[in-house]
Design an enzyme around this catalytic site. Structure first.
Site, PDB file in Angstrom:
ATOM      1  N   LYS A   1      -1.735  22.428  -6.994  1.00 40.81           N
ATOM      2  CA  LYS A   1      -0.852  23.458  -7.736  1.00 40.81           C
ATOM      3  C   LYS A   1       0.008  23.010  -8.672  1.00 40.81           C
ATOM      4  CE  LYS A   1      -0.940  26.478  -3.634  1.00 40.81           C
ATOM      5  NZ  LYS A   1      -0.516  26.973  -2.517  1.00 40.81           N
TER       6      LYS A   1
ATOM      7  N   ASP B   1      -2.515  12.296  -2.371  1.00 41.74           N
ATOM      8  CA  ASP B   1      -2.413  13.705  -2.415  1.00 41.74           C
ATOM      9  C   ASP B   1      -2.812  14.087  -3.887  1.00 41.74           C
ATOM     10  OD1 ASP B   1      -1.707  14.136   0.334  1.00 41.74           O
ATOM     11  OD2 ASP B   1      -0.167  13.245  -0.193  1.00 41.74           O
TER      12      ASP B   1
ATOM     13  N   GLU C   1       0.778  -1.281   0.128  1.00 46.04           N
ATOM     14  CA  GLU C   1       0.178   0.041  -0.022  1.00 46.04           C
ATOM     15  C   GLU C   1       0.918   1.354  -0.088  1.00 46.04           C
ATOM     16  OE1 GLU C   1      -2.932   0.721   3.164  1.00 46.04           O
ATOM     17  OE2 GLU C   1      -3.487   2.614   2.170  1.00 46.04           O
TER      18      GLU C   1
ATOM     19  N   ASP D   1     -11.334  10.884  -3.945  1.00 46.67           N
ATOM     20  CA  ASP D   1     -12.702  11.510  -3.972  1.00 46.67           C
ATOM     21  C   ASP D   1     -12.678  12.656  -4.780  1.00 46.67           C
ATOM     22  OD1 ASP D   1     -10.637  12.377  -2.015  1.00 46.67           O
ATOM     23  OD2 ASP D   1     -12.195  13.822  -1.262  1.00 46.67           O
TER      24      ASP D   1
ATOM     25  N   GLU E   1       4.651   5.251   3.595  1.00 43.09           N
ATOM     26  CA  GLU E   1       4.164   6.402   4.012  1.00 43.09           C
ATOM     27  C   GLU E   1       5.557   7.328   4.377  1.00 43.09           C
ATOM     28  OE1 GLU E   1       1.052   8.100   4.421  1.00 43.09           O
ATOM     29  OE2 GLU E   1       2.745   9.350   4.906  1.00 43.09           O
TER      30      GLU E   1
HETATM   31  C1  LIG Z   1      -4.345  12.205   1.362  1.00 43.20           C
HETATM   32  S1  LIG Z   1      -3.303  11.064   2.365  1.00 43.20           S
HETATM   33  C2  LIG Z   1      -4.252   9.593   2.260  1.00 43.20           C
HETATM   34  C3  LIG Z   1      -4.038   8.611   3.342  1.00 43.20           C
HETATM   35  C4  LIG Z   1      -4.697   7.269   3.485  1.00 43.20           C
HETATM   36  N1  LIG Z   1      -4.479   6.578   2.396  1.00 43.20           N
HETATM   37  C5  LIG Z   1      -5.931   7.484   3.774  1.00 43.20           C
HETATM   38  O1  LIG Z   1      -6.700   7.200   2.402  1.00 43.20           O
HETATM   39  O2  LIG Z   1      -6.535   8.069   4.755  1.00 43.20           O
HETATM   40  C6  LIG Z   1      -1.900  10.468   1.151  1.00 43.20           C
HETATM   41  C7  LIG Z   1      -0.754   9.913   1.936  1.00 43.20           C
HETATM   42  O3  LIG Z   1       0.220   9.590   0.981  1.00 43.20           O
HETATM   43  C8  LIG Z   1       1.585   9.584   1.667  1.00 43.20           C
HETATM   44  N2  LIG Z   1       2.477   9.889   0.327  1.00 43.20           N
HETATM   45  C9  LIG Z   1       2.286  10.843  -0.583  1.00 43.20           C
HETATM   46  N3  LIG Z   1       3.199  10.624  -1.291  1.00 43.20           N
HETATM   47  C10 LIG Z   1       3.946   9.475  -1.290  1.00 43.20           C
HETATM   48  C11 LIG Z   1       5.032   8.638  -1.533  1.00 43.20           C
HETATM   49  N4  LIG Z   1       5.567   9.154  -2.620  1.00 43.20           N
HETATM   50  N5  LIG Z   1       5.395   7.633  -1.093  1.00 43.20           N
HETATM   51  C12 LIG Z   1       4.804   7.140   0.115  1.00 43.20           C
HETATM   52  N6  LIG Z   1       3.758   7.811   0.589  1.00 43.20           N
HETATM   53  C13 LIG Z   1       3.289   9.099   0.075  1.00 43.20           C
HETATM   54  C14 LIG Z   1       1.347  11.173   2.357  1.00 43.20           C
HETATM   55  O4  LIG Z   1       2.365  11.399   3.102  1.00 43.20           O
HETATM   56  C15 LIG Z   1      -0.311  10.938   3.083  1.00 43.20           C
HETATM   57  O5  LIG Z   1      -0.033  10.516   4.090  1.00 43.20           O
END
Ligand SMILES: C[S@@+](CC[C@H](N)C(=O)[O-])C[C@H]1O[C@@H](n2cnc3c(N)ncnc32)[C@H](O)[C@@H]1O
Length: 265
Positions: free
Chosen positions: A177, A173, A98, A209, A123
């Site tokens: 921007k 994410d 994941e 979403d 993460e």
């Molecule tokens: C919007 S959050 C969603 C977290 C979780 N999947 C949820 O649905 O609640 C996206 C997560 O992906 C992590 N993330 C972003 N880019 C990443 C990367 N290149 N490798 C690992 N994690 C990453 C961020 O730190 C963040 O915690």
């Protein structure tokens, strides 16, 4: 604890409602070439390029001899992390990853439901990774390893091609921007990476979403050619699951969730 017992209580989170003007367009040859050049240069890696960090060959003290790994610290002789992970990866156990597990609700639950599968969680937020390590220990889960490396840096260096049965990317994410777009996970080289690490028949499971992010992912995956078109019936391969923190938030706020399943050919 029964299978349906939640691992964590849900607490309302202060997720931003977010801007919803996610713009994307079909890639020109120039834009595609730029995406590969940025990838090669390590641009957009969250936290920067680990090769430029001091002591990146060492694990943090809190990670030694716990189910924790960093690509550049696999040979840190102060612990057995690298040897243990390599042995697990060399076994013929199924493996799933994941990417961006956040609080880990989905991953912890899935690891408990599938004890014969090896799970890898990425993460980049180190604090969230440490909290999830505590939960792994609290629930005595022994088939889940975590890394706070950017998955784009770690996967090519640690995981053999064709090793993964599933990759879950849940609510990544959007990076709205223009100047942050290079951090956005899905790009042509990232789809190449997923195609390489998934075995034939493997599953890419994506949720967002942000409707347009799902459309961008479907476009990039179709362009790649190594995946079949989105097939909702593949949801059966996921089965019952625990919603992520963001998905809980969407449910509470009546926000639609767009889910995609792509099979690796
Ligand atoms: C919007 S959050 C969603 C977290 C979780 N999947 C949820 O649905 O609640 C996206 C997560 O992906 C992590 N993330 C972003 N880019 C990443 C990367 N290149 N490798 C690992 N994690 C990453 C961020 O730190 C963040 O915690």
């Amino acid at each position: 604890m029964s299978e349906s017992t939640p691992l964590l209580n849900y607490h309302a989170a202060s997720f931003s409602a977010g801007r919803m003007d996610f713009a994307w367009e079909e890639l020109s040859e120039e834009a595609r070439a730029q995406a590969y050049a940025d990838w090669e240069a390590g641009k957009g890696l969250i936290g920067g390029d680990p090769r430029r960090r001091p002591n990146s060959h060492l694990l943090p003290a809190w990670g030694i001899d716990r189910p924790f790994f960093r690509a550049l610290a696999l040979d840190d002789a102060r612990g057995q992390n690298g040897d243990r992970l390599r042995a697990l990866l060399a076994s013929d156990r199924p493996a799933e990853a994941e990417i961006g597990f956040g609080r880990g609700d989905f991953l912890l639950d899935r690891a408990r439901r599938h004890p014969d599968t090896l799970f890898l969680g990425y993460e980049t937020k180190t604090k969230a990774t440490r909290l999830c390590l505590q939960r792994i220990e609290r629930y005595a889960i022994d088939n889940l390893w975590l890394s706070d490396d950017d998955c784009r840096f770690n996967l090519p260096r640690v995981i053999d091609d064709g090793r993964l049965d599933m990759v879950h990317v849940l609510f990544p994410d959007p990076w709205w921007k223009e100047q942050h777009r290079v951090k956005r996970l899905f790009s042509p080289p990232f789809v190449d990476l997923l195609a390489a690490k998934l075995q034939p028949g493997g599953l890419l499971h994506f949720k967002s979403d942000v409707q347009e992010y799902g459309e961008l992912v479907a476009y990039l995956v179709a362009q790649h050619g190594a995946f079949s078109a989105h097939d909702p019936s593949l949801a059966a391969r996921i089965g019952e699951f625990a919603a992520t923190h963001r998905e809980h938030w969407c449910i509470r706020h009546n926000r639609p969730v767009y889910t995609y399943y792509f099979a690796r050919r």
